[in-house]
Design an enzyme around this catalytic site. Structure first.
Site, PDB file in Angstrom:
ATOM      1  N   ASP A 270       0.893  -1.240   0.074  1.00  0.00           N
ATOM      2  CA  ASP A 270      -0.240  -0.401   0.178  1.00  0.00           C
ATOM      3  C   ASP A 270       0.782   1.082   0.074  1.00  0.00           C
ATOM      4  O   ASP A 270       1.783   1.071   0.299  1.00  0.00           O
ATOM      5  CB  ASP A 270      -0.456   0.036   1.192  1.00  0.00           C
ATOM      6  CG  ASP A 270      -0.248  -0.792   2.622  1.00  0.00           C
ATOM      7  OD1 ASP A 270       1.071  -0.827   2.143  1.00  0.00           O
ATOM      8  OD2 ASP A 270      -1.160  -0.920   3.359  1.00  0.00           O
TER       9      ASP A 270
ATOM     10  N   ASN B  82      -7.522  -2.444  14.428  1.00  0.00           N
ATOM     11  CA  ASN B  82      -8.985  -2.947  14.434  1.00  0.00           C
ATOM     12  C   ASN B  82      -9.207  -4.553  13.203  1.00  0.00           C
ATOM     13  O   ASN B  82     -10.174  -4.553  12.208  1.00  0.00           O
ATOM     14  CB  ASN B  82      -9.530  -1.732  13.051  1.00  0.00           C
ATOM     15  CG  ASN B  82      -9.390  -1.096  11.959  1.00  0.00           C
ATOM     16  OD1 ASN B  82      -8.264  -1.867  11.291  1.00  0.00           O
ATOM     17  ND2 ASN B  82      -9.247  -0.013  10.904  1.00  0.00           N
TER      18      ASN B  82
ATOM     19  N   HIS C 220      -7.270  -5.028  10.239  1.00  0.00           N
ATOM     20  CA  HIS C 220      -6.894  -4.230   8.821  1.00  0.00           C
ATOM     21  C   HIS C 220      -6.122  -4.933   8.492  1.00  0.00           C
ATOM     22  O   HIS C 220      -4.800  -5.077   9.428  1.00  0.00           O
ATOM     23  CB  HIS C 220      -7.271  -2.562   8.504  1.00  0.00           C
ATOM     24  CG  HIS C 220      -6.158  -2.680   8.756  1.00  0.00           C
ATOM     25  ND1 HIS C 220      -6.513  -0.636   9.349  1.00  0.00           N
ATOM     26  CD2 HIS C 220      -4.617  -2.359   9.229  1.00  0.00           C
ATOM     27  CE1 HIS C 220      -4.771   0.063   9.726  1.00  0.00           C
ATOM     28  NE2 HIS C 220      -4.106  -1.166   9.260  1.00  0.00           N
TER      29      HIS C 220
ATOM     30  N   GLU D 246      -9.853  -2.011   5.296  1.00  0.00           N
ATOM     31  CA  GLU D 246     -10.221  -1.511   6.669  1.00  0.00           C
ATOM     32  C   GLU D 246     -11.714  -2.610   6.727  1.00  0.00           C
ATOM     33  O   GLU D 246     -12.439  -3.436   6.049  1.00  0.00           O
ATOM     34  CB  GLU D 246     -10.846  -0.202   6.476  1.00  0.00           C
ATOM     35  CG  GLU D 246      -9.527   1.310   6.036  1.00  0.00           C
ATOM     36  CD  GLU D 246      -8.851   0.801   7.835  1.00  0.00           C
ATOM     37  OE1 GLU D 246      -8.565   0.182   8.733  1.00  0.00           O
ATOM     38  OE2 GLU D 246      -8.076   2.488   7.249  1.00  0.00           O
TER      39      GLU D 246
HETATM   40  C1  F6R Z   1       1.507  -1.525   6.084  1.00  0.00           C
HETATM   41  C2  F6R Z   1      -0.415  -1.946   6.781  1.00  0.00           C
HETATM   42  C3  F6R Z   1      -0.549  -2.274   7.194  1.00  0.00           C
HETATM   43  C4  F6R Z   1       0.442  -2.440   8.765  1.00  0.00           C
HETATM   44  C5  F6R Z   1      -0.794  -2.135  10.009  1.00  0.00           C
HETATM   45  C6  F6R Z   1      -0.129  -2.483  11.421  1.00  0.00           C
HETATM   46  O1  F6R Z   1       1.602  -1.084   5.023  1.00  0.00           O
HETATM   47  O2  F6R Z   1      -0.363  -2.204   5.275  1.00  0.00           O
HETATM   48  O3  F6R Z   1      -1.784  -2.372   7.655  1.00  0.00           O
HETATM   49  O4  F6R Z   1       0.310  -3.540   8.764  1.00  0.00           O
HETATM   50  O5  F6R Z   1      -1.183  -1.633  10.016  1.00  0.00           O
HETATM   51  O6  F6R Z   1       1.164  -1.324  11.704  1.00  0.00           O
HETATM   52  P1  F6R Z   1       1.860  -1.659  13.163  1.00  0.00           P
HETATM   53  O7  F6R Z   1       2.791  -2.870  11.976  1.00  0.00           O
HETATM   54  O8  F6R Z   1       2.481  -0.221  12.379  1.00  0.00           O
HETATM   55  O9  F6R Z   1       1.172  -1.680  14.048  1.00  0.00           O
END
Ligand code: F6R
Length: 244
Positions: A67, A136, A138, A143
């Site tokens: 992403d 959440n 995702h 989401e």
């Molecule tokens: C990042 C991504 C997100 C993160 C998620 C967890 O490329 O796709 O889904 O993996 O938000 O983020 P952290 O590791 O910062 O808790």
């Protein structure tokens, strides 16, 4: 689904790097799907160290990131391209031309998304997809919603994600409201998936995602349907997981 539980963050990072490296050693021309966020930083550190030692090489590897924020160019210090350069690409022997991050500044986002899907196909598909998980549920920026989005697409970020990510920006008003992400279908097509999570704050969602019902309101729960998933956790993130 295999669970690997390490005692702490460093152990989780080491074990996740081992999973990725075993794919790289089996297939030096493999295609890696990569994630940003706080969770995989330690794993990238292990990959950098092991590349320096000559244990592993990115020379023939291609990469596709999950992403990117909309509106941030690759040289913005909060863009995911910048993150990948800083944490991995600039420190290993990868050919930068073979590293792909969705273009968050594309004039025609839909076309860019179609081209991103096609580029993954043309590379032969993703051999191993690295994932973190949001509080959440995702994965990528898919989401919670009422369906599983299939392909790479633009999304409106939820307030929960904007709040979680605001820690990295000077002010919450600077956090982009939109992003581009691989779809759940893109992720599910990867031949292997490795999910990383650490810390007490992820314990609830890990339990819901991997022992609860498969529902689009918990996007990561779809991974229960994937044939080859390894979940690498530290003890805190695993603390509410009932897999006995
Ligand atoms: C990042 C991504 C997100 C993160 C998620 C967890 O490329 O796709 O889904 O993996 O938000 O983020 P952290 O590791 O910062 O808790």
């Amino acid at each position: 689904m295999e669970f690997i539980i390490a005692s702490d963050y460093d152990g989780m990072s080491r074990k996740a790097a081992d999973v990725v490296e075993s794919v790289m050693k089996d297939a030096p021309e493999c295609v890696l799907g990569l994630a940003t966020g706080s969770t995989p930083i330690g794993m990238y550190g292990c990959l950098v160290e092991d590349t320096a030692k000559g244990d592993v090489s990115f020379a023939n590897v291609s990469t596709f990131n999950l992403d990117e924020y909309c509106g941030l160019t690759g040289d913005h210090d909060q863009s995911y391209r910048y993150f990948m350069d800083q944490n991995l690409f600039d420190s290993v022997d990868v050919d930068k031309a073979k590293t792909h991050v969705p273009n968050g500044c594309a004039a025609d986002v839909d076309q860019m998304c179609e081209e991103y899907e096609q580029a993954i196909e043309d590379a032969g598909g993703i051999d191993i997809q690295v994932l973190g998980i949001g509080h959440n549920g995702h994965i990528g920026f898919n989401e919670p919603c009422d369906h599983f989005p299939v392909i790479t697409h633009e999304v409106d970020l939820t307030e929960s994600t904007i709040n979680a990510n605001s820690r990295l920006f000077d002010d919450i008003s600077e956090v982009p409201r939109k992003a581009v992400t691989m779809g759940i279908g893109t992720i599910m097509k990867a031949r292997k998936v490795v999910v990383l999570a650490n810390g007490e704050g992820k314990a609830d969602i890990i339990s819901r995602a991997f022992t609860g019902p498969v529902v689009p309101e918990v996007p990561a729960s779809v991974l229960q349907l994937h044939p080859d998933v390894t979940v690498v956790l530290d003890a805190e993130a695993a603390s509410k997981l009932d897999i006995a």
